[in-house]
Scaffold this motif. Structure first.
Motif, PDB file in Angstrom:
ATOM      1  N   PRO A  59      -5.428  -7.662   2.048  1.00  0.00           N
ATOM      2  CA  PRO A  59      -5.433  -6.993   0.764  1.00  0.00           C
ATOM      3  C   PRO A  59      -4.837  -5.735   0.765  1.00  0.00           C
ATOM      4  CG  PRO A  59      -7.573  -6.853   1.577  1.00  0.00           C
ATOM      5  CD  PRO A  59      -6.908  -7.758   2.505  1.00  0.00           C
ATOM      6  N   THR A  60      -3.859  -5.235  -0.255  1.00  0.00           N
ATOM      7  CA  THR A  60      -3.681  -3.876  -0.132  1.00  0.00           C
ATOM      8  C   THR A  60      -4.793  -3.064  -0.610  1.00  0.00           C
ATOM      9  OG1 THR A  60      -1.398  -4.466  -0.965  1.00  0.00           O
ATOM     10  CG2 THR A  60      -1.819  -2.253  -1.404  1.00  0.00           C
ATOM     11  N   SER A  61      -5.590  -3.360  -1.286  1.00  0.00           N
ATOM     12  CA  SER A  61      -6.733  -2.570  -1.450  1.00  0.00           C
ATOM     13  C   SER A  61      -7.763  -2.590  -0.132  1.00  0.00           C
ATOM     14  CB  SER A  61      -7.501  -3.050  -2.715  1.00  0.00           C
ATOM     15  OG  SER A  61      -6.885  -2.825  -3.952  1.00  0.00           O
ATOM     16  N   GLY A  62      -8.258  -1.399   0.114  1.00  0.00           N
ATOM     17  CA  GLY A  62      -9.019  -1.394   1.231  1.00  0.00           C
ATOM     18  C   GLY A  62      -8.404  -1.095   2.454  1.00  0.00           C
ATOM     19  N   TYR A  63      -7.525  -2.177   2.821  1.00  0.00           N
ATOM     20  CA  TYR A  63      -7.172  -2.225   4.372  1.00  0.00           C
ATOM     21  C   TYR A  63      -5.628  -1.928   4.447  1.00  0.00           C
ATOM     22  CZ  TYR A  63     -11.539  -4.202   5.514  1.00  0.00           C
ATOM     23  OH  TYR A  63     -12.830  -4.506   5.637  1.00  0.00           O
ATOM     24  N   ASN A  64      -4.817  -2.369   3.277  1.00  0.00           N
ATOM     25  CA  ASN A  64      -3.291  -2.019   3.553  1.00  0.00           C
ATOM     26  C   ASN A  64      -2.905  -2.830   4.638  1.00  0.00           C
ATOM     27  OD1 ASN A  64      -0.885  -1.407   2.367  1.00  0.00           O
ATOM     28  ND2 ASN A  64      -1.167   0.849   2.803  1.00  0.00           N
ATOM     29  N   GLY A 106       2.563 -15.834   7.349  1.00  0.00           N
ATOM     30  CA  GLY A 106       3.463 -14.951   6.244  1.00  0.00           C
ATOM     31  C   GLY A 106       3.181 -13.487   5.926  1.00  0.00           C
ATOM     32  N   ILE A 107       3.867 -12.896   5.262  1.00  0.00           N
ATOM     33  CA  ILE A 107       3.443 -11.421   4.715  1.00  0.00           C
ATOM     34  C   ILE A 107       3.528 -11.227   3.397  1.00  0.00           C
ATOM     35  CG2 ILE A 107       4.424 -10.459   7.099  1.00  0.00           C
ATOM     36  CD1 ILE A 107       6.545  -9.288   4.574  1.00  0.00           C
ATOM     37  N   ALA A 108       2.598 -10.221   2.925  1.00  0.00           N
ATOM     38  CA  ALA A 108       2.359 -10.057   1.464  1.00  0.00           C
ATOM     39  C   ALA A 108       3.355  -8.858   0.927  1.00  0.00           C
ATOM     40  CB  ALA A 108       1.010  -9.674   1.200  1.00  0.00           C
ATOM     41  N   LEU A 109       4.450  -9.126  -0.020  1.00  0.00           N
ATOM     42  CA  LEU A 109       4.888  -8.276  -0.641  1.00  0.00           C
ATOM     43  C   LEU A 109       4.366  -7.922  -1.998  1.00  0.00           C
ATOM     44  CD1 LEU A 109       8.517  -9.776   0.292  1.00  0.00           C
ATOM     45  CD2 LEU A 109       7.097  -7.918   1.426  1.00  0.00           C
ATOM     46  N   ASN A 110       3.558  -6.878  -2.157  1.00  0.00           N
ATOM     47  CA  ASN A 110       2.766  -6.716  -3.662  1.00  0.00           C
ATOM     48  C   ASN A 110       3.678  -5.757  -4.457  1.00  0.00           C
ATOM     49  OD1 ASN A 110       1.090  -6.280  -5.580  1.00  0.00           O
ATOM     50  ND2 ASN A 110      -0.885  -5.720  -3.981  1.00  0.00           N
ATOM     51  N   VAL A 111       4.642  -6.258  -5.246  1.00  0.00           N
ATOM     52  CA  VAL A 111       5.542  -5.765  -6.004  1.00  0.00           C
ATOM     53  C   VAL A 111       4.818  -5.338  -7.139  1.00  0.00           C
ATOM     54  CG1 VAL A 111       7.566  -6.249  -7.396  1.00  0.00           C
ATOM     55  CG2 VAL A 111       7.280  -7.314  -5.280  1.00  0.00           C
ATOM     56  N   ALA A 112       3.634  -6.015  -7.770  1.00  0.00           N
ATOM     57  CA  ALA A 112       2.839  -5.866  -8.884  1.00  0.00           C
ATOM     58  C   ALA A 112       2.351  -4.461  -8.832  1.00  0.00           C
ATOM     59  CB  ALA A 112       1.913  -6.937  -9.019  1.00  0.00           C
ATOM     60  N   MET A 113       1.836  -4.118  -7.463  1.00  0.00           N
ATOM     61  CA  MET A 113       1.343  -2.678  -7.202  1.00  0.00           C
ATOM     62  C   MET A 113       2.438  -1.540  -7.075  1.00  0.00           C
ATOM     63  SD  MET A 113      -1.857  -1.624  -4.685  1.00  0.00           S
ATOM     64  CE  MET A 113      -3.033  -2.487  -5.463  1.00  0.00           C
ATOM     65  N   LEU A 114       3.373  -1.946  -6.210  1.00  0.00           N
ATOM     66  CA  LEU A 114       4.338  -1.016  -5.877  1.00  0.00           C
ATOM     67  C   LEU A 114       5.652  -0.870  -6.403  1.00  0.00           C
ATOM     68  CD1 LEU A 114       3.720  -1.546  -1.849  1.00  0.00           C
ATOM     69  CD2 LEU A 114       2.542   0.057  -3.372  1.00  0.00           C
ATOM     70  N   GLY A 115       5.638  -1.719  -7.306  1.00  0.00           N
ATOM     71  CA  GLY A 115       7.238  -1.589  -8.078  1.00  0.00           C
ATOM     72  C   GLY A 115       8.071  -2.509  -7.228  1.00  0.00           C
ATOM     73  N   LEU A 134       8.246 -17.866   8.846  1.00  0.00           N
ATOM     74  CA  LEU A 134       7.161 -17.261   8.219  1.00  0.00           C
ATOM     75  C   LEU A 134       7.545 -16.851   6.729  1.00  0.00           C
ATOM     76  CD1 LEU A 134       6.421 -14.046  10.637  1.00  0.00           C
ATOM     77  CD2 LEU A 134       5.058 -16.265  10.225  1.00  0.00           C
ATOM     78  N   PHE A 135       6.310 -16.823   5.704  1.00  0.00           N
ATOM     79  CA  PHE A 135       6.687 -16.998   4.352  1.00  0.00           C
ATOM     80  C   PHE A 135       6.606 -15.438   3.859  1.00  0.00           C
ATOM     81  CE2 PHE A 135       4.650 -21.154   4.693  1.00  0.00           C
ATOM     82  CZ  PHE A 135       5.284 -21.883   3.613  1.00  0.00           C
ATOM     83  N   ALA A 136       7.386 -15.432   2.877  1.00  0.00           N
ATOM     84  CA  ALA A 136       7.161 -14.054   2.058  1.00  0.00           C
ATOM     85  C   ALA A 136       6.467 -14.480   0.802  1.00  0.00           C
ATOM     86  CB  ALA A 136       8.724 -13.433   1.692  1.00  0.00           C
ATOM     87  N   GLN A 137       5.250 -13.967   0.826  1.00  0.00           N
ATOM     88  CA  GLN A 137       4.334 -13.968  -0.251  1.00  0.00           C
ATOM     89  C   GLN A 137       4.492 -13.103  -1.285  1.00  0.00           C
ATOM     90  OE1 GLN A 137       0.139 -15.450   0.085  1.00  0.00           O
ATOM     91  NE2 GLN A 137      -0.520 -13.595  -0.760  1.00  0.00           N
ATOM     92  N   ILE A 138       4.903 -13.340  -2.530  1.00  0.00           N
ATOM     93  CA  ILE A 138       5.362 -12.221  -3.439  1.00  0.00           C
ATOM     94  C   ILE A 138       4.497 -12.347  -4.726  1.00  0.00           C
ATOM     95  CG2 ILE A 138       7.283 -11.423  -4.761  1.00  0.00           C
ATOM     96  CD1 ILE A 138       9.192 -12.991  -3.111  1.00  0.00           C
ATOM     97  N   GLN A 139       3.800 -11.015  -4.850  1.00  0.00           N
ATOM     98  CA  GLN A 139       3.086 -10.829  -6.077  1.00  0.00           C
ATOM     99  C   GLN A 139       4.003 -10.159  -6.975  1.00  0.00           C
ATOM    100  OE1 GLN A 139      -1.178  -9.914  -8.109  1.00  0.00           O
ATOM    101  NE2 GLN A 139      -1.022 -10.148  -5.817  1.00  0.00           N
ATOM    102  N   VAL A 140       4.428 -10.457  -8.224  1.00  0.00           N
ATOM    103  CA  VAL A 140       5.060  -9.979  -9.299  1.00  0.00           C
ATOM    104  C   VAL A 140       4.412 -10.016 -10.443  1.00  0.00           C
ATOM    105  CG1 VAL A 140       7.346 -10.139  -8.372  1.00  0.00           C
ATOM    106  CG2 VAL A 140       6.295 -12.115  -9.872  1.00  0.00           C
ATOM    107  N   MET A 141       4.600  -9.412 -11.618  1.00  0.00           N
ATOM    108  CA  MET A 141       4.025  -9.358 -12.721  1.00  0.00           C
ATOM    109  C   MET A 141       4.945  -9.046 -14.062  1.00  0.00           C
ATOM    110  SD  MET A 141       1.547  -5.868 -12.938  1.00  0.00           S
ATOM    111  CE  MET A 141       0.826  -6.231 -14.538  1.00  0.00           C
ATOM    112  N   ASP A 142       4.716  -9.687 -15.032  1.00  0.00           N
ATOM    113  CA  ASP A 142       5.690  -9.083 -16.420  1.00  0.00           C
ATOM    114  C   ASP A 142       7.024  -9.358 -16.267  1.00  0.00           C
ATOM    115  OD1 ASP A 142       2.883  -8.629 -17.517  1.00  0.00           O
ATOM    116  OD2 ASP A 142       2.859  -6.451 -17.275  1.00  0.00           O
ATOM    117  N   LYS A 143       7.765  -8.156 -16.216  1.00  0.00           N
ATOM    118  CA  LYS A 143       9.281  -8.228 -16.191  1.00  0.00           C
ATOM    119  C   LYS A 143       9.965  -8.179 -14.973  1.00  0.00           C
ATOM    120  CE  LYS A 143       9.590  -6.671 -20.857  1.00  0.00           C
ATOM    121  NZ  LYS A 143       9.835  -5.608 -21.941  1.00  0.00           N
TER     122      LYS A 143
END
Length: 275
Positions: A59-64, A106-115, A134-143
């Motif tokens: 998680p980005t929260s707590g541990y980054n 894989g590694i997490a790309l938290n676009v939803a949080m970081l833009g 390895l995977f790129a795990q991508i979290q996006v939101m909205d647009k």
């Protein structure tokens, strides 16, 4: 057999154990109380719902980028767990290879949080991930997704899309961002997690306004490239949540037992190398 007792793989959950692995000092959010979820607690959840394996998402929260809690779980349960790590975007191939050797897939790309700005030109990182499979795990939101589409189209990295792409349910299935996500079904290296309904729905359980988007994803990608994840232990939940009620939603979304077995078992089992 009920969806509650069918063998399954949870492809998105977190571990929070601040007693043994304190949170980093500069974290933007510190999970507490019912949001804390230790490995011991999750193993009991696995037993209760016949979850045979799981993909632990750092998680980005707590541990980054502090992956000690994640790596400890992978070391203690190497046959049951795989991991997605949070890493600096300039991480080198050797460090990535060391993570892979410890069970990280894989590694997490938290676009939803970081833009989108930090991620639109990470070609070097995507190349290193592809070389190591390895995977790129991508979290996006909205647009957000259209801004990343050129990067995703010009790389050969395998992609995991978090939480159904978190579409804006107020703008319909034809919105450009959701249509951009559907175009990624045209090649065979993108997989979608049919998870996170509560994160993009504007309604309480059973989040009916989000269901058409998951149906469209299942139709476009097929059960062979769709996964399920719980998102346990449900950070920042707006209402009470439980894995059992979420499993009832995936049963309603995928009523065919054979197709559901593909989503809950065969696809992730092959994808993440569970024996």
């Amino acid at each position: 057999m009920s969806v509650l007792t069918e063998p399954k793989i949870d492809c998105h959950h977190h571990l929070f154990d601040p007693q043994h692995y304190p949170y980093v000092a500069d974290t933007a959010y510190r999970p507490e109380g019912h949001e804390v979820g230790t490995q011991q607690q999750y193993l009991a959840v696995m037993q209760a719902y016949n979850i045979q394996h799981s993909l632990i998402v750092g998680p980005t929260s707590g541990y980054n980028t502090d992956n000690r809690c994640l790596l400890a779980a992978l070391a203690e349960q190497p046959a049951r767990f795989r991991g997605i790590a949070v890493v600096p975007l300039d991480i080198d191939s050797q460090a990535l290879a060391e993570l892979k050797a410890q069970g990280v897939v894989g590694i997490a790309l938290n676009v939803a949080m970081l833009g989108t700005a930090p991620f639109v030109a990470i070609d070097a990182l995507m190349g290193r991930l592809a070389e190591l499979d390895l995977f790129a795990q991508i979290q996006v939101m909205d647009k957000q997704l259209p801004a990343l589409l050129p990067l995703l189209q010009r790389t050969s990295t395998r992609l995991l899309i978090d939480h159904s792409g978190r579409p804006d349910v107020t703008t319909g299935l034809q919105q450009p961002a959701f249509q951009a996500l559907l175009t990624l079904a045209e090649h065979g290296r993108t997989y979608v997690k049919l998870s996170g309904l509560s994160k993009f729905s504007r309604e309480p359980y059973p989040y009916a306004d989000g269901r058409p988007y998951q149906q469209a994803l299942l139709q476009a990608f097929g059960a062979e490239r769709c996964l399920w994840g719980s998102d346990w232990p449900f950070l920042r939940a707006a209402e009470r949540m439980d894995i059992g009620t979420l499993l009832l939603l995936i049963e309603a979304l995928v009523p065919s037992a054979r197709e559901r077995e593909q989503v809950l078992w065969h696809t992730p089992r092959a994808l993440f190398g569970f024996a």
